[in-house]
Design a protein around this motif. Structure first.
Motif, PDB file in Angstrom:
ATOM      1  N   ALA A   1     -17.661  -4.674  17.367  1.00 27.27           N
ATOM      2  CA  ALA A   1     -16.897  -3.659  18.088  1.00 27.27           C
ATOM      3  C   ALA A   1     -16.213  -4.240  19.321  1.00 27.27           C
TER       4      ALA A   1
ATOM      5  N   ALA B   1     -16.268   1.999  18.944  1.00 25.57           N
ATOM      6  CA  ALA B   1     -16.924   0.815  19.492  1.00 25.57           C
ATOM      7  C   ALA B   1     -18.307   1.102  20.064  1.00 25.57           C
TER       8      ALA B   1
ATOM      9  N   ALA C   1     -20.075   3.826  17.791  1.00 22.13           N
ATOM     10  CA  ALA C   1     -19.995   2.637  16.914  1.00 22.13           C
ATOM     11  C   ALA C   1     -20.257   3.001  15.467  1.00 22.13           C
TER      12      ALA C   1
ATOM     13  N   TYR D   1      -7.398  -0.031  14.666  1.00 24.85           N
ATOM     14  CA  TYR D   1      -8.355   1.074  14.632  1.00 24.85           C
ATOM     15  C   TYR D   1      -8.111   1.974  13.422  1.00 24.85           C
TER      16      TYR D   1
ATOM     17  N   PHE E   1     -15.488  -4.185  11.686  1.00 27.28           N
ATOM     18  CA  PHE E   1     -14.858  -4.468  12.974  1.00 27.28           C
ATOM     19  C   PHE E   1     -14.328  -5.907  13.016  1.00 27.28           C
TER      20      PHE E   1
END
Length: 451
Positions: free
Chosen positions: A74, A120, A159, A327, A377
């Protein structure tokens, strides 16, 4: 005897409180001592066999490493966007929406902060949204306060649902009594049960979150406004409630239909799209604009002695779509790898390290690295390097900084999670006592009585 046992079961929690809050020790020192206190109680008071304590500890280490991997992924994506200039574009996109500070704090702290928490977690909203507010002209203390208040709603799904999918899951999945109870309730497996927990958590957060944006603006105007009044914040109540529902309604729907990975991430993202469009067209925004008084009149404690910069990366003219693409990629990949009718979920879960009976105990280990959000990620961060045409030095800086951040987090987690695992796996000892959490809960129930 029940009171004494309850006090002993509460000792690890009390040690954390004294060392972290009272003495202000760093977590890496405080949690190491707390682990040894908990292990000593398990071995010598609860008289849990050494292999059981060792298995719980090792299981905790594996869980901690999986958390560190998620943190690393993240933060790597975030730092890669910082180095590529994508974060500069995202931040700049917020500055021209509205000059009203109440509107700005709702969009940046509540909506963007919720999205960053979902994408994140692990303090990322403080690292991203709070400096952005400072860059927009907020007093640093006001920005920090706003960033902390909004964390009440999205934090349980940070996350990509880590608190529920890792925290709650590992806390319950090794308990035969819990598994039996789940089956009695009619749930097929732990995944379905976690989905139900996520939905209930989302419902509670939605009820409370409806008022969070209004609380934020009222606190800002009362503490930091020139008139020191809640009234200026209450004048934005229509926009605040609209912004709240713009996030919490999709947040709840996502929890219901997609699962605990996505509520904060997609709820914040949908809310951003709705509220930014509304603010640009002055829909439900306050009739008169509100701002802080001049900086000369600010209390020195609001800003401190350090001048905070928002961005040290020059504008590389990355478009808003390109800036948000990483994202978007994370969201898409998370969705398609969590849907049961697609083949990706089964493949990623089957590629796992499984030890069913560690040290010949009931405690097992299962680690599926491909299924962890950290993998997605890191994949998105790798794509960003090429898509944003980053040079090698910038990419190396981002990954090196992320590795250092993950290592710092691991120093605390490597003791915290094993301590929790020993705490919840402390039953079945020679003493015959219930597990520490049950003893503690019984003690609290006896103390509270019928109240």
């Amino acid at each position: 005897m029940q009171v004494v046992l309850a006090l002993l079961a509460m000792l690890p929690i009390a040690v954390v409180a004294v060392l972290l809050v009272g003495l202000r020790w760093p977590a890496r020192r405080a949690m190491s001592i707390t682990y040894f206190v908990c292990a000593a109680l398990a071995l010598w008071v609860w008289q849990v066999p050494l292999p059981e304590v060792a298995a719980a500890t090792l299981n905790g280490v594996v869980i901690a490493l999986s958390l560190v991997f998620i943190i690393f992924g993240a933060i790597t994506l975030l730092n890669t966007l910082q180095e590529s200039g994508g974060l500069h574009t995202i931040r700049t996109g917020f500055t021209n929406i509205s000059p009203d500070r109440r509107v700005q704090v709702i969009i940046v702290a509540w909506l963007f902060g919720s999205f960053i928490e979902g994408a994140a977690g692990f303090g990322a909203p403080s690292a991203v949204a709070v400096p952005l507010l400072v860059g927009l002209g907020f007093p640093a203390m006001a920005a920090v306060m706003a960033g902390m208040i909004i964390q009440s709603s999205p934090v349980s799904f940070g996350a990509a649902g880590t608190p529920i999918l890792v925290g709650v899951n590992t806390g319950l999945s090794n308990d035969p009594g819990v598994l039996e109870y789940i089956h009695q309730l009619g749930y097929q497996d732990m995944t379905v049960f976690l989905h139900m927990i996520g939905l209930k958590v989302a419902l509670l957060h939605m009820l409370a979150g409806t008022f969070v944006p209004l609380i934020v603006v009222c606190m800002i105007t009362r503490i930091y406004g020139p008139e020191k009044s809640f009234t200026a914040g209450l004048k934005a109540w229509k926009f605040a409630l609209f912004a709240a529902f713009s996030m919490t309604v999709p947040y709840l729907l996502v929890a219901r239909y997609l699962g605990p990975e996505f509520p904060s991430m997609l709820g914040g993202l949908v809310g951003l799209a709705i509220v930014i469009t509304a603010a640009r067209h002055h829909f439900l925004t306050p009739e008169t604009e509100w701002d802080f008084a001049g900086k000369d009149s600010w209390d020195p404690q609001w800003t401190g002695l350090i001048e905070i910069g928002v961005d040290d990366v020059p504008d590389r003219k990355i478009s808003l779509v390109r800036a948000w693409m990483p994202y978007m990629l994370v969201a898409v990949l998370l969705v398609i790898t969590r849907l049961n009718f697609l083949p990706f979920k089964a493949f990623m879960q089957d590629f796992a390290l499984v030890i069913p009976r560690l040290f010949d105990t009931q405690i097992g280990i299962k680690l599926a690295p491909l299924y962890l959000p950290g993998t997605i990620f890191l994949l998105a961060a790798g794509v960003t390097i090429f898509y944003h045409r980053m040079d090698r030095a910038a990419a190396v800086r981002a990954w090196r900084r992320s590795g250092w951040a993950a290592m710092q987090a691991s120093l605390a987690l490597i003791f915290t999670v094993p301590m929790v695992q020993v705490f919840i796996n402390s039953g079945g000892g020679v003493s015959g006592y219930e597990r520490m959490p049950i003893v503690l809960a019984d003690g609290v129930a006896a103390f509270a009585g019928t109240a």
